[in-house]
Design a protein around this motif. Structure first.
Motif, PDB file in Angstrom:
ATOM      1  N   PRO A 183       0.868  -1.104   0.047  1.00 36.47           N
ATOM      2  CA  PRO A 183       0.058   0.160  -0.124  1.00 36.47           C
ATOM      3  C   PRO A 183       1.030   1.305  -0.068  1.00 36.47           C
ATOM      4  CG  PRO A 183       0.164  -1.076   1.884  1.00 36.47           C
ATOM      5  CD  PRO A 183       0.918  -2.099   1.063  1.00 36.47           C
ATOM      6  N   LEU A 184       0.183   2.549  -0.575  1.00 35.82           N
ATOM      7  CA  LEU A 184       0.987   3.679  -0.573  1.00 35.82           C
ATOM      8  C   LEU A 184       0.728   4.347   0.735  1.00 35.82           C
ATOM      9  CD1 LEU A 184      -0.293   4.979  -4.109  1.00 35.82           C
ATOM     10  CD2 LEU A 184       1.845   3.700  -3.543  1.00 35.82           C
ATOM     11  N   THR A 185       1.949   4.878   1.485  1.00 29.67           N
ATOM     12  CA  THR A 185       1.760   5.611   2.570  1.00 29.67           C
ATOM     13  C   THR A 185       1.420   6.852   2.587  1.00 29.67           C
ATOM     14  OG1 THR A 185       4.378   5.673   2.537  1.00 29.67           O
ATOM     15  CG2 THR A 185       3.375   3.729   3.467  1.00 29.67           C
ATOM     16  N   VAL A 186       1.720   7.549   1.487  1.00 30.18           N
ATOM     17  CA  VAL A 186       1.463   9.063   1.399  1.00 30.18           C
ATOM     18  C   VAL A 186       0.344   8.974  -0.110  1.00 30.18           C
ATOM     19  CG1 VAL A 186       2.083  11.334   0.856  1.00 30.18           C
ATOM     20  CG2 VAL A 186       3.400   9.763   2.415  1.00 30.18           C
ATOM     21  N   VAL A 187      -0.765   9.225   0.422  1.00 29.29           N
ATOM     22  CA  VAL A 187      -1.759   9.388  -0.843  1.00 29.29           C
ATOM     23  C   VAL A 187      -2.468  10.574  -0.988  1.00 29.29           C
ATOM     24  CG1 VAL A 187      -1.952   6.821  -1.033  1.00 29.29           C
ATOM     25  CG2 VAL A 187      -3.520   8.081   0.753  1.00 29.29           C
ATOM     26  N   ASP A 188      -3.066  10.893  -1.857  1.00 26.20           N
ATOM     27  CA  ASP A 188      -3.858  12.189  -2.029  1.00 26.20           C
ATOM     28  C   ASP A 188      -5.391  11.765  -1.442  1.00 26.20           C
ATOM     29  OD1 ASP A 188      -1.818  13.712  -2.899  1.00 26.20           O
ATOM     30  OD2 ASP A 188      -2.313  13.355  -4.946  1.00 26.20           O
ATOM     31  N   ARG A 189      -6.176  12.635  -1.070  1.00 27.01           N
ATOM     32  CA  ARG A 189      -7.556  12.415  -0.553  1.00 27.01           C
ATOM     33  C   ARG A 189      -8.392  12.258  -1.865  1.00 27.01           C
ATOM     34  NH1 ARG A 189      -8.109  16.797   4.266  1.00 27.01           N
ATOM     35  NH2 ARG A 189      -6.723  15.737   5.800  1.00 27.01           N
ATOM     36  N   ASP A 190      -9.532  11.506  -1.787  1.00 28.98           N
ATOM     37  CA  ASP A 190     -10.358  11.575  -2.786  1.00 28.98           C
ATOM     38  C   ASP A 190     -10.743  13.101  -3.499  1.00 28.98           C
ATOM     39  OD1 ASP A 190     -10.215   8.807  -2.741  1.00 28.98           O
ATOM     40  OD2 ASP A 190     -11.992   8.458  -1.653  1.00 28.98           O
ATOM     41  N   ASP A 191     -10.739  13.854  -2.182  1.00 30.76           N
ATOM     42  CA  ASP A 191     -11.374  15.052  -2.916  1.00 30.76           C
ATOM     43  C   ASP A 191     -10.287  16.206  -2.793  1.00 30.76           C
ATOM     44  OD1 ASP A 191     -10.679  15.063  -0.335  1.00 30.76           O
ATOM     45  OD2 ASP A 191     -12.548  16.168   0.646  1.00 30.76           O
ATOM     46  N   ALA A 192      -8.953  15.739  -2.921  1.00 30.07           N
ATOM     47  CA  ALA A 192      -7.906  16.562  -3.108  1.00 30.07           C
ATOM     48  C   ALA A 192      -7.829  17.628  -4.145  1.00 30.07           C
ATOM     49  CB  ALA A 192      -6.452  15.907  -3.219  1.00 30.07           C
ATOM     50  N   GLN A 193      -7.643  18.979  -3.750  1.00 33.16           N
ATOM     51  CA  GLN A 193      -7.599  20.249  -4.729  1.00 33.16           C
ATOM     52  C   GLN A 193      -6.341  20.647  -5.025  1.00 33.16           C
ATOM     53  OE1 GLN A 193     -10.587  21.125  -6.000  1.00 33.16           O
ATOM     54  NE2 GLN A 193     -11.527  19.435  -4.883  1.00 33.16           N
ATOM     55  N   PRO A 194      -6.349  21.249  -6.099  1.00 32.11           N
ATOM     56  CA  PRO A 194      -4.824  21.720  -6.439  1.00 32.11           C
ATOM     57  C   PRO A 194      -4.523  22.780  -5.544  1.00 32.11           C
ATOM     58  CG  PRO A 194      -6.215  21.618  -8.559  1.00 32.11           C
ATOM     59  CD  PRO A 194      -7.149  21.425  -7.399  1.00 32.11           C
ATOM     60  N   LEU A 195      -3.326  22.998  -5.176  1.00 30.68           N
ATOM     61  CA  LEU A 195      -2.686  24.071  -4.218  1.00 30.68           C
ATOM     62  C   LEU A 195      -2.766  25.278  -4.946  1.00 30.68           C
ATOM     63  CD1 LEU A 195      -1.622  25.002  -1.222  1.00 30.68           C
ATOM     64  CD2 LEU A 195       0.742  24.535  -2.499  1.00 30.68           C
ATOM     65  N   THR A 196      -3.519  26.550  -4.647  1.00 24.42           N
ATOM     66  CA  THR A 196      -3.320  27.804  -5.140  1.00 24.42           C
ATOM     67  C   THR A 196      -2.528  28.560  -4.081  1.00 24.42           C
ATOM     68  OG1 THR A 196      -5.721  27.403  -6.239  1.00 24.42           O
ATOM     69  CG2 THR A 196      -4.714  29.838  -6.008  1.00 24.42           C
ATOM     70  N   VAL A 197      -1.409  29.117  -4.830  1.00 28.58           N
ATOM     71  CA  VAL A 197      -0.351  29.955  -3.817  1.00 28.58           C
ATOM     72  C   VAL A 197      -0.461  31.596  -4.322  1.00 28.58           C
ATOM     73  CG1 VAL A 197       1.932  30.433  -3.208  1.00 28.58           C
ATOM     74  CG2 VAL A 197       0.993  28.307  -3.437  1.00 28.58           C
ATOM     75  N   SER A 198      -0.964  32.340  -3.715  1.00 30.91           N
ATOM     76  CA  SER A 198      -1.109  33.790  -3.858  1.00 30.91           C
ATOM     77  C   SER A 198      -0.079  34.571  -3.023  1.00 30.91           C
ATOM     78  CB  SER A 198      -2.521  34.314  -3.484  1.00 30.91           C
ATOM     79  OG  SER A 198      -2.906  33.964  -2.315  1.00 30.91           O
ATOM     80  N   GLU A 199       0.213  34.190  -2.141  1.00 27.60           N
ATOM     81  CA  GLU A 199       1.014  34.928  -1.280  1.00 27.60           C
ATOM     82  C   GLU A 199       2.211  34.056  -0.735  1.00 27.60           C
ATOM     83  OE1 GLU A 199      -1.318  36.099   1.978  1.00 27.60           O
ATOM     84  OE2 GLU A 199      -1.451  38.234   0.861  1.00 27.60           O
ATOM     85  N   GLY A 200       2.281  32.837  -0.435  1.00 28.07           N
ATOM     86  CA  GLY A 200       3.309  32.148   0.079  1.00 28.07           C
ATOM     87  C   GLY A 200       3.503  32.036   1.432  1.00 28.07           C
ATOM     88  N   GLY A 201       2.647  32.382   2.415  1.00 31.41           N
ATOM     89  CA  GLY A 201       2.642  32.261   3.870  1.00 31.41           C
ATOM     90  C   GLY A 201       2.670  30.548   4.171  1.00 31.41           C
ATOM     91  N   VAL A 202       3.569  30.387   5.146  1.00 32.28           N
ATOM     92  CA  VAL A 202       3.663  28.958   5.604  1.00 32.28           C
ATOM     93  C   VAL A 202       3.459  29.007   7.287  1.00 32.28           C
ATOM     94  CG1 VAL A 202       4.918  26.788   5.708  1.00 32.28           C
ATOM     95  CG2 VAL A 202       5.211  28.480   3.763  1.00 32.28           C
ATOM     96  N   ARG A 203       2.781  27.913   7.546  1.00 30.43           N
ATOM     97  CA  ARG A 203       2.192  27.893   8.985  1.00 30.43           C
ATOM     98  C   ARG A 203       2.526  26.316   9.394  1.00 30.43           C
ATOM     99  NH1 ARG A 203       0.479  31.105  13.079  1.00 30.43           N
ATOM    100  NH2 ARG A 203      -0.461  30.206  14.814  1.00 30.43           N
ATOM    101  N   PHE A 204       3.317  25.961  10.486  1.00 31.74           N
ATOM    102  CA  PHE A 204       3.345  24.950  11.005  1.00 31.74           C
ATOM    103  C   PHE A 204       2.670  25.139  12.523  1.00 31.74           C
ATOM    104  CE2 PHE A 204       6.982  25.252   8.328  1.00 31.74           C
ATOM    105  CZ  PHE A 204       7.160  23.846   7.826  1.00 31.74           C
ATOM    106  N   GLU A 205       1.597  24.154  12.497  1.00 30.29           N
ATOM    107  CA  GLU A 205       0.717  24.156  13.719  1.00 30.29           C
ATOM    108  C   GLU A 205       0.604  22.677  14.598  1.00 30.29           C
ATOM    109  OE1 GLU A 205      -3.376  25.255  12.545  1.00 30.29           O
ATOM    110  OE2 GLU A 205      -2.704  27.323  12.288  1.00 30.29           O
ATOM    111  N   ASN A 206       1.190  22.704  15.968  1.00 24.77           N
ATOM    112  CA  ASN A 206       1.280  21.714  16.674  1.00 24.77           C
ATOM    113  C   ASN A 206       1.920  20.422  15.893  1.00 24.77           C
ATOM    114  OD1 ASN A 206       0.841  20.472  19.052  1.00 24.77           O
ATOM    115  ND2 ASN A 206      -1.200  19.979  18.846  1.00 24.77           N
TER     116      ASN A 206
END
Length: 612
Positions: free
Chosen positions: A344-367
């Protein structure tokens, strides 16, 4: 020829199918691929049946011709039986070649090599979706070997099984029928042979299959060790461990030899048993036929039919023995391939995965929590925000978790807790392809594809023009050495091949190609993981302007043990044991006299100016 092209088009190796994991059972794995070409295999089965019928008919014709010659005056033979003899000739001269020709067209044009490459293509596509950890835990050579050998083994075992099945069924059933027509007592040696033959196959085949699987596994292991040595040939030579490497491969070769011998011993025993049984069939049937003829119960033609047919069965049984052996050797190889392919694949896209849209480029790591599947350690309870357009440097001792943080941002591994947001979008809910297309990466261990300089540069942006590619090379200061490159086949400049992983280039040259590739990609988020570690001081100074150009207008996360290379970042984030322990500018962290200040004091100089 048109007829060849038509048959060759019956199986499309590159057909679109759902990219699901192939089944882990042998029968399910076979059906997963065979059902995609079932009309061809159905046709092959039907044609194989008629080929077997025609082959058996030859022996019936032989017996019939002998009887006609013995019972008909020579002067009346063609007058009385001309039509029957003409039919026999038409079957041999027309129907038999047509049936065999159609069988060969289906087998050689429709199935070979299309079915082989269908399996290879689909398993290769599935393998490309495996996680980075999957490939880090196995030999690349062993994975490639299993992909390459599973396709032909599946195809060969299937086609041989169909052919063997029909020959066994048709020859046995036809022989029983023809023998019974002459005298029912002729069938008893054949029936006894069939019963013992089946018993021998039931005993030997499972044992051959098990030993074949072990031999295939050992062969893959051997291939993995050999390729590993070739891939790391420089290390092997630098440490002068040729003898050690020979022993490492010899151990795998001895294991492979031992397991192959286990298999061949069993096939030799099976061959001797079948040969003895076949001798008893020929002697028993021929002796019984002669006795029945002596009693006046059968004709000379029946003797010719019985003797010819059992000799044919003798030859066929030997062929079937080796075919069955080959079938189960191939099944063992397929079973070995399943061990690698059907995971089995260990990293898979969700069935409803959408393309990432980057307008500004802010990144946040939360917990964020990530431990590579272990119970504890590495990254836990980590929070970090990188503002759009901000340039931060990650600092810390080896093992602090800096590169791991970049790996989970790229979603090479899935988080075990928390979330990572880019412009407010959780990266777990977007497609992996769209995520990585928005992030440019220059790593410490630069690896180039064994292709041309041009191909490697355009990997960053395949639709880039020649002018855009040349401009990226110029900005990365790579145009100075590229025109001088010549490969072993005389290709020059941008057409020269770089060798496996780029071994024909120096470390600095590889790094400049990698920087040019990312310049061409022009992604809004940039990761520099020890991006200049392979460069000497002069080379690093020469491309600092290029790096400044590369970082302009982008959100940048840079990792460097050489602190002078990131001291001018907007903010430095200091990590230790998976936690952020300090954050601030270079001056602020020096004044704080913490871990960063201690790391800075251990290093001398640097060649990037630090603003006071």
């Amino acid at each position: 020829m048109t007829i060849f092209r038509w048959f060759e088009s019956l199986i499309d190796p590159f057909r679109n199918v759902p990219e699901t994991m192939p089944p882990r059972t042998v029968s399910g794995f076979y059906w997963h691929f065979l059902k995609q070409a079932w009309p061809v295999f159905a046709a092959l089965t039907v044609v194989g049946f008629f080929v077997a019928i025609v082959e058996v008919a030859m022996f019936d014709y032989l017996g019939r011709v002998v009887d006609l010659v013995n019972t008909t005056p020579a002067s009346e033979l063609f007058a009385r039986h001309g039509g029957e003899l003409l039919w026999m000739a038409l079957v041999m001269l027309l129907l038999r070649p047509l049936a065999l020709g159609l069988h060969d067209l289906l087998l050689n044009q429709a199935v070979h090599p299309s079915m082989t490459n269908l399996v290879r293509w689909q398993t290769h596509r599935y393998m490309l979706k495996q996680s980075l950890g999957f490939f880090q835990n196995d030999f690349a050579g062993r994975v490639a070997n299993r992909i390459m050998q599973t396709g032909p083994s599946l195809r060969e075992s299937t086609t041989q099984a169909f052919d063997a099945l029909w020959y066994v069924v048709v020859y046995s059933a036809s022989a029983i029928y023809l023998f019974a027509q002459a005298d029912v007592r002729l069938i008893w040696p054949l029936l006894a042979w069939i019963a013992i033959y089946i018993g021998l196959l039931r005993y030997f085949v499972p044992r051959v299959k098990q030993r074949s699987w072990r031999a295939s596994d050992a062969r893959s292991k051997l291939m993995g060790r050999i390729v590993d040595g070739y891939t790391n040939i420089a290390t092997l030579k630098l440490f002068a461990h040729s003898r050690r490497e020979e022993q490492y491969v010899a151990e795998a070769m001895l294991e492979q030899t031992s397991r192959s011998r286990d298999m061949t011993r069993m096939t030799t025993l099976m061959g001797a048993s079948i040969t003895t049984l076949n001798g008893l069939l020929i002697v028993g049937t021929t002796g019984l036929a002669l006795w029945l003829w002596h009693q006046g119960a059968i004709t000379v033609g029946a003797i010719a039919l019985a003797t010819g047919l059992v000799i044919r069965i003798h030859n066929m049984s030997g062929w079937i023995m080796w075919t069955v052996n080959g079938i189960f050797e191939d099944i063992g190889t397929v079973q070995d391939g399943i061990e690698t392919i059907s995971r089995p694949l260990t990293v898979v896209d969700r069935d409803d995965a959408q393309p990432l849209t980057v307008s500004e480029g802010g990144v946040r790591f939360e917990n964020v929590h990530f431990h590579y599947g272990r119970n504890a350690g590495l990254i836990a309870d980590l929070d970090l925000q990188v503002k759009p357009g901000e340039k931060i440097g990650l600092v810390g001792p080896s093992g602090a978790g800096k590169s791991t943080l970049m790996n989970i941002l790229l979603r090479l591994y899935d988080l075990e807790g928390g979330r990572i947001l880019i412009d407010g979008q959780d990266i777990a809910g977007v497609s992996q392809e769209s995520l990585r297309s928005q992030i440019g990466v220059v790593t410490q261990d630069t690896s180039l594809l064994h292709r041309s300089i041009r191909d490697n540069l355009l990997y960053g942006r395949p639709d880039a023009s020649e002018e855009q590619m040349l401009e990226a090379a110029r900005k990365a200061k790579a145009e100075e050495f590229i025109p001088q490159l010549v490969d072993g086949e005389g290709r020059r400049g941008y057409d020269a091949l770089v060798g496996e992983r780029g071994v024909k280039l120096s470390g600095g040259q590889r790094q400049r190609i990698a920087i040019a590739r990312v310049l061409l990609k022009d992604a809004p988020i940039l990761i520099l993981d020890e991006a200049t570690s392979a460069l000497d001081s002069e080379a690093e100074a020469a491309i600092q302007d290029s790096l400044e150009t590369l970082m302009a207008g982008k959100t940048v996360i840079a990792i460097a043990h050489r602190l002078s290379t990131i001291a001018r970042m907007d903010r430095l984030v200091v990590m230790d044991q998976g936690h952020i322990i300090e954050s601030g500018t270079h001056e602020q962290l020096i004044a704080r006299d913490g871990l960063y200040a201690r790391l800075w004091k251990r290093q001398t100089g640097g060649f990037v100016a630090v603003d006071a």
